[in-house]
Write a protein that holds these residues in place. Structure first.
Motif, mmCIF file in Angstrom:
data_model
loop_
_atom_site.group_PDB
_atom_site.id
_atom_site.type_symbol
_atom_site.label_atom_id
_atom_site.label_comp_id
_atom_site.label_asym_id
_atom_site.label_seq_id
_atom_site.Cartn_x
_atom_site.Cartn_y
_atom_site.Cartn_z
ATOM 1 N N ARG A 97 0.821 -1.229 0.000
ATOM 2 C CA ARG A 97 0.000 0.000 0.000
ATOM 3 C C ARG A 97 0.847 1.267 0.000
ATOM 4 N N GLN A 98 1.975 1.246 0.717
ATOM 5 C CA GLN A 98 2.829 2.428 0.791
ATOM 6 C C GLN A 98 3.378 2.825 -0.588
ATOM 7 N N GLN A 99 3.444 1.853 -1.503
ATOM 8 C CA GLN A 99 3.918 2.108 -2.865
ATOM 9 C C GLN A 99 2.750 2.182 -3.849
ATOM 10 N N GLY A 100 1.527 2.252 -3.335
ATOM 11 C CA GLY A 100 0.352 2.361 -4.201
ATOM 12 C C GLY A 100 -0.278 1.030 -4.571
ATOM 13 N N GLY A 101 0.203 -0.050 -4.004
ATOM 14 C CA GLY A 101 -0.353 -1.370 -4.298
ATOM 15 C C GLY A 101 -1.557 -1.693 -3.428
ATOM 16 N N PRO A 102 -2.152 -2.870 -3.601
ATOM 17 C CA PRO A 102 -3.379 -3.219 -2.877
ATOM 18 C C PRO A 102 -3.181 -3.885 -1.517
ATOM 19 N N TRP A 103 -1.932 -4.296 -1.180
ATOM 20 C CA TRP A 103 -1.751 -5.164 -0.017
ATOM 21 C C TRP A 103 -0.910 -4.516 1.083
ATOM 22 N N PRO A 104 -1.131 -4.943 2.329
ATOM 23 C CA PRO A 104 -0.210 -4.533 3.399
ATOM 24 C C PRO A 104 1.146 -5.221 3.173
ATOM 25 N N PRO A 105 2.217 -4.675 3.743
ATOM 26 C CA PRO A 105 3.517 -5.354 3.608
ATOM 27 C C PRO A 105 3.414 -6.804 4.092
ATOM 28 N N HIS A 106 4.028 -7.707 3.324
ATOM 29 C CA HIS A 106 3.976 -9.130 3.663
ATOM 30 C C HIS A 106 5.136 -9.854 2.996
ATOM 31 N N CYS A 107 5.523 -10.962 3.588
ATOM 32 C CA CYS A 107 6.535 -11.861 3.017
ATOM 33 C C CYS A 107 7.779 -11.114 2.558
ATOM 34 N N ILE A 108 8.278 -10.220 3.419
ATOM 35 C CA ILE A 108 9.516 -9.498 3.113
ATOM 36 C C ILE A 108 10.681 -10.465 3.306
ATOM 37 N N ALA A 109 11.517 -10.556 2.291
ATOM 38 C CA ALA A 109 12.609 -11.539 2.254
ATOM 39 C C ALA A 109 13.392 -11.567 3.560
ATOM 40 N N THR A 110 13.664 -12.750 4.035
ATOM 41 C CA THR A 110 14.450 -13.089 5.231
ATOM 42 C C THR A 110 13.736 -12.821 6.559
ATOM 43 N N THR A 111 12.498 -12.282 6.533
ATOM 44 C CA THR A 111 11.775 -12.050 7.787
ATOM 45 C C THR A 111 11.012 -13.307 8.193
ATOM 46 N N SER A 112 10.565 -13.337 9.435
ATOM 47 C CA SER A 112 9.793 -14.496 9.908
ATOM 48 C C SER A 112 8.470 -14.619 9.162
ATOM 49 N N GLY A 113 7.906 -13.503 8.708
ATOM 50 C CA GLY A 113 6.661 -13.553 7.939
ATOM 51 C C GLY A 113 6.822 -14.255 6.608
#
Length: 194
Positions: A67-83
């Protein structure tokens, strides 16, 4: 329908990551309920010596879908994170091949085939039939199945091992219907000849 596994078969598990499961930032409701069934499929394919592929979103922190970049989704599955990690209860065999997708900032990818080596790896392994499970039915499962069919793989959707977000109540059901209309076959665990 009775299906017997053979030399040209592979299992594809789509995006069973913490952020897509209950408690995650973009959770599929009840997504964790398919984990025991996925584990049964993993054991079946492993016991038959068939290749297993696991896809994962592997986003940079400023991915275009956020969303912060204009997309439809909340931040998710950021590389190397537990998510972005696969759920701890999934029993992937040691030789599971990981396919990272949507890893560049500028491009989103719902399909395991978009900007990955998936097709090349399948060709090298002599794969002709794909069996697809995971989340979310109406997004990454649907798009992976569509692309598999376009690449002329005989494609099975493991109906008892997929789960939908269902922003609209029938999204998952409609996605499964769309996949079968396109030429995929829906099958459940009981449809395999062991």
């Amino acid at each position: 329908m009775n299906v017997k596994l053979g030399s040209g078969d592979a299992l594809v598990i789509v995006d069973m990551q913490n952020d897509f499961l209950p408690g995650g930032s973009l959770a599929v409701p009840k997504g964790d309920t398919i984990i025991p069934v996925i584990n049964r499929y993993l054991l079946l394919f492993h016991d038959h010596g068939r290749p297993i592929f696991a896809t994962r979103d592997w986003h940079p922190p400023d991915h275009c879908s956020f969303r912060q970049q204009g997309g439809p989704w909340p931040p998710h599955c950021i590389a190397t994170t537990s998510g972005a990690a696969f759920h701890a209860d999934i029993n992937f065999p040691i030789n599971t091949q990981i396919i990272s997708k949507a890893a560049s900032r500028e491009q989103d990818a719902y399909s395991a085939f978009t900007d990955t080596q998936m097709h090349e790896l399948l060709q090298q392994a002599g794969i002709r039939r794909l069996f697809v499970a995971g989340v979310a039915t109406e997004y990454c499962v649907l798009n992976t199945v569509k692309d598999a069919l376009q690449h002329h793989y005989t494609t099975f959707v493991l109906e008892d091992a997929i789960c939908a977000i269902n922003l609209k109540p029938d999204d998952g059901v409609n996605a499964l219907k769309a996949m079968t209309r396109l030429g995929a076959t829906s099958i459940r665990f009981g449809g395999f000849v062991v």
